[in-house]
Write a protein that holds these residues in place. Structure first.
Motif, PDB file in Angstrom:
ATOM      1  N   VAL A  87       8.863   5.788  57.145  1.00  0.00           N
ATOM      2  CA  VAL A  87      10.258   6.242  57.033  1.00  0.00           C
ATOM      3  C   VAL A  87      10.470   6.643  55.580  1.00  0.00           C
ATOM      4  CG1 VAL A  87      12.685   5.532  57.210  1.00  0.00           C
ATOM      5  CG2 VAL A  87      10.999   4.654  58.849  1.00  0.00           C
ATOM      6  N   GLN A  88      10.897   7.895  55.408  1.00  0.00           N
ATOM      7  CA  GLN A  88      11.058   8.385  54.037  1.00  0.00           C
ATOM      8  C   GLN A  88      12.460   8.056  53.538  1.00  0.00           C
ATOM      9  OE1 GLN A  88       9.400  12.211  53.569  1.00  0.00           O
ATOM     10  NE2 GLN A  88      10.258  12.501  51.525  1.00  0.00           N
ATOM     11  N   THR A  95       8.690   4.074  53.221  1.00  0.00           N
ATOM     12  CA  THR A  95       8.231   2.748  53.635  1.00  0.00           C
ATOM     13  C   THR A  95       7.373   2.887  54.892  1.00  0.00           C
ATOM     14  OG1 THR A  95       8.887   0.520  54.260  1.00  0.00           O
ATOM     15  CG2 THR A  95      10.396   2.263  54.928  1.00  0.00           C
ATOM     16  N   LEU A  96       6.323   2.103  54.954  1.00  0.00           N
ATOM     17  CA  LEU A  96       5.470   2.070  56.142  1.00  0.00           C
ATOM     18  C   LEU A  96       5.855   0.819  56.926  1.00  0.00           C
ATOM     19  CD1 LEU A  96       2.941   2.958  57.821  1.00  0.00           C
ATOM     20  CD2 LEU A  96       1.597   1.487  56.313  1.00  0.00           C
ATOM     21  N   VAL A 359      11.079  -6.486  47.910  1.00  0.00           N
ATOM     22  CA  VAL A 359      10.238  -6.724  46.720  1.00  0.00           C
ATOM     23  C   VAL A 359       9.268  -5.538  46.544  1.00  0.00           C
ATOM     24  CG1 VAL A 359       8.436  -8.237  45.757  1.00  0.00           C
ATOM     25  CG2 VAL A 359      10.467  -9.251  46.791  1.00  0.00           C
ATOM     26  N   GLY A 360       8.752  -5.033  47.657  1.00  0.00           N
ATOM     27  CA  GLY A 360       7.878  -3.849  47.597  1.00  0.00           C
ATOM     28  C   GLY A 360       8.617  -2.631  47.062  1.00  0.00           C
ATOM     29  N   TYR A 361       9.845  -2.455  47.508  1.00  0.00           N
ATOM     30  CA  TYR A 361      10.675  -1.330  47.032  1.00  0.00           C
ATOM     31  C   TYR A 361      10.876  -1.432  45.516  1.00  0.00           C
ATOM     32  CZ  TYR A 361      15.183   1.102  46.268  1.00  0.00           C
ATOM     33  OH  TYR A 361      16.196   1.900  45.785  1.00  0.00           O
ATOM     34  N   LEU A 362      11.146  -2.649  45.054  1.00  0.00           N
ATOM     35  CA  LEU A 362      11.333  -2.836  43.604  1.00  0.00           C
ATOM     36  C   LEU A 362      10.048  -2.493  42.841  1.00  0.00           C
ATOM     37  CD1 LEU A 362      13.376  -6.153  43.729  1.00  0.00           C
ATOM     38  CD2 LEU A 362      14.154  -4.017  42.667  1.00  0.00           C
ATOM     39  N   VAL A 377       4.666   4.398  48.490  1.00  0.00           N
ATOM     40  CA  VAL A 377       4.936   3.852  49.829  1.00  0.00           C
ATOM     41  C   VAL A 377       4.971   2.333  49.711  1.00  0.00           C
ATOM     42  CG1 VAL A 377       4.121   3.715  52.219  1.00  0.00           C
ATOM     43  CG2 VAL A 377       3.569   5.726  50.822  1.00  0.00           C
ATOM     44  N   PHE A 378       6.126   1.732  50.028  1.00  0.00           N
ATOM     45  CA  PHE A 378       6.113   0.260  50.067  1.00  0.00           C
ATOM     46  C   PHE A 378       5.938  -0.179  51.517  1.00  0.00           C
ATOM     47  CE2 PHE A 378      10.710   1.035  50.496  1.00  0.00           C
ATOM     48  CZ  PHE A 378      11.144   0.079  51.407  1.00  0.00           C
TER      49      PHE A 378
END
Ligand SMILES: Cc1ncc(COP(=O)(O)O)c(C=O)c1O
Ligand SMILES: N[C@@H](CCOP(=O)(O)O)C(=O)O
Length: 432
Positions: A87-88, A95-96, A359-362, A377-378
């Motif tokens: 999802v973009q 994000t995957l 946390v991945g997004y950060l 890609v998080f």
């Protein structure tokens, strides 16, 4: 494929033996003797390959000849019967989603793959295997689901009491049959240490065949490399440079991504995104590797103070600190910042992330500050409703519950409380 122990004091093992043993007799993690990159035609043609075709080609060398190709095809098809959409969120961040499986966390793929491999190896064998697993939240549920009813296999799950979410606890304590949950008065690291001690306890191992379904086990760990290929397939026509931000705890997932890179997948860089359990973030800053007792956070599945797989990462990059730094960055974020990120993702992109994904997004945002021309890609490693209290408290919107979550909500927890290794040993001796 043969595997060697990273402690280098045990004999090499075939894939079958490595799966059945879990950990090598010298307490080392197994690592493949060789990694042969896939031909460039595989990556050139990836748009035309299905998930199962990609996975089959990627894992084949690690499991043959013990698992013949026709059996492997069936195992891969049965394992991957759900989706892995990207999802973009914007031009630089996607994000995957790895939560579309039966227990709604990324562990489902490895657990299902390993269960099927063990089922195959056990088919003509009347010996029982006891699968011991330590969980900080998601591995337990995935393994319980993946191994439920597998012939000749008993599963014993150790989890830290009061330190997993309500849904996670239901997923690992309510199935019954060949699954038992041990509720440990301690942390995830205590659970993991007890499991490793059990493998070395000759009184136990002489009476029962023990194996692990943590990422220690190569059949649980290696299939995680598929994710990075699935994301690449969906994004490579749009973006030239792709990096992955992996919410990390035991470091199995990011390390599996590095295996995909070794197979030739053009991944520019990895970001290990940590909560406040940040031994690797500190290592990359100071070159000193110091484990610490884990602290409790809202991204509880990453509450790991002594990550098992860092040694595999060191092996991949030949223990060369500078090569490691070229390939891996790591950042650590507090719960307060994580909650802010969850709200930001919701307000800006109308997307509900779970605390681990946040946390991945950060991690993506931190890395992109210095690398603006990259696409990050998080990995969204678990469905937000697995952490319902935190998520609803942050976004202030009631979350619809997927069927997989509804199915466990009303069930009654059954667990056995233990505190020490002697309690675990006594329990195991009783069930032999
Ligand atoms: C939701 C979630 N995110 C991230 C992690 C960390 O993954 P790893 O232990 O492979 O680093 C876990 C636990 O494994 C998890 O359950
Ligand atoms: N975060 C994990 C901890 C165990 O990790 P594993 O990949 O080694 O099984 C969990 O959710 O249990």
């Amino acid at each position: 494929m043969n595997y060697y122990s990273l402690n280098k004091k045990a004999e090499n093992a075939s894939f079958k033996d490595a799966v059945i043993k879990g950990l090598a007799p010298d307490k080392g993690l197994y690592f493949p003797e060789s990694i042969t990159p896939l031909p460039s035609s595989f990556f050139d043609n990836i748009d035309n390959l299905s998930h199962t075709e990609i996975a089959f080609e990627a894992i084949k060398q690690f499991v043959s000849p013990e698992i013949p190709n026709d059996i492997l095809k069936t195992i891969v098809e049965d394992t991957l019967n759900f989706n892995f959409p990207v999802v973009q969120l914007n031009n630089t961040i996607s994000t995957l989603e790895l939560f579309h499986g039966p227990t709604m966390a990324f562990k489902d793929v490895g657990a299902r793959f390993m269960a099927r491999c063990l089922g195959y190896f056990n088919k003509d064998n009347n010996e029982e295997v006891t699968v011991l697993v330590a969980t900080s939240g998601d591995t337990g549920g995935a393994v319980a689901n993946g191994f439920l009813g597998v012939k000749g296999v008993n599963v014993v799950i150790l989890y830290p009491s009061g330190k997993v979410s309500d849904i996670q606890e239901k997923q690992l304590t309510t199935l019954g049959k060949n699954i038992t949950a041990l509720e440990v008065n301690g942390t995830f690291d205590d659970c993991q240490a007890m499991v490793k001690t059990a493998f070395l306890d000759e009184e136990l191992t002489s009476q029962m065949q023990l194996t692990s379904a943590n990422s220690i086990n190569v059949a649980r760990w290696l299939p995680q490399l598929f994710y990075f290929m699935f994301a690449y397939k969906q994004l490579h026509n749009k973006y030239e440079e792709i990096v992955f931000s992996v919410p990390s705890g035991n470091f199995g997932n990011v390390c599996a991504g590095m295996m995909a890179q070794q197979l030739g997948l053009p991944i520019k860089h990895f970001i290990a995104s940590n909560n406040e359990n940040n031994v690797v973030t500190r290592y990359l800053q100071t070159q000193e590797y110091t484990t610490k007792p884990s602290v409790q956070t809202i991204s509880n599945a990453m509450d790991v103070g002594d990550p098992s797989n860092f040694i595999r990462i060191q092996e991949i990059y030949k223990n060369a600190f500078n090569t490691l730094k070229d390939n891996l960055s790591s950042y650590s974020f507090s719960d307060a910042i994580t909650k802010e990120a969850m709200l930001e993702i919701y307000n800006n992109y109308n997307y509900v992330a779970d605390p681990h994904g946040a946390v991945g997004y950060l991690g993506c945002k931190a890395y992109l500050k210095d690398h603006p021309n990259t696409h990050c890609v998080f990995l969204e490693t678990a469905h937000p409703t697995k952490f319902l209290d935190v998520v609803e408290d942050v976004v202030k919107v009631k979350q619809p519950l997927p069927p997989q979550i509804k199915a466990v909500m009303g069930k009654e927890k059954v667990s056995v409380k233990i505190s020490t290794y002697s309690d675990l040993k006594a329990f195991l001796l009783k069930i032999t």
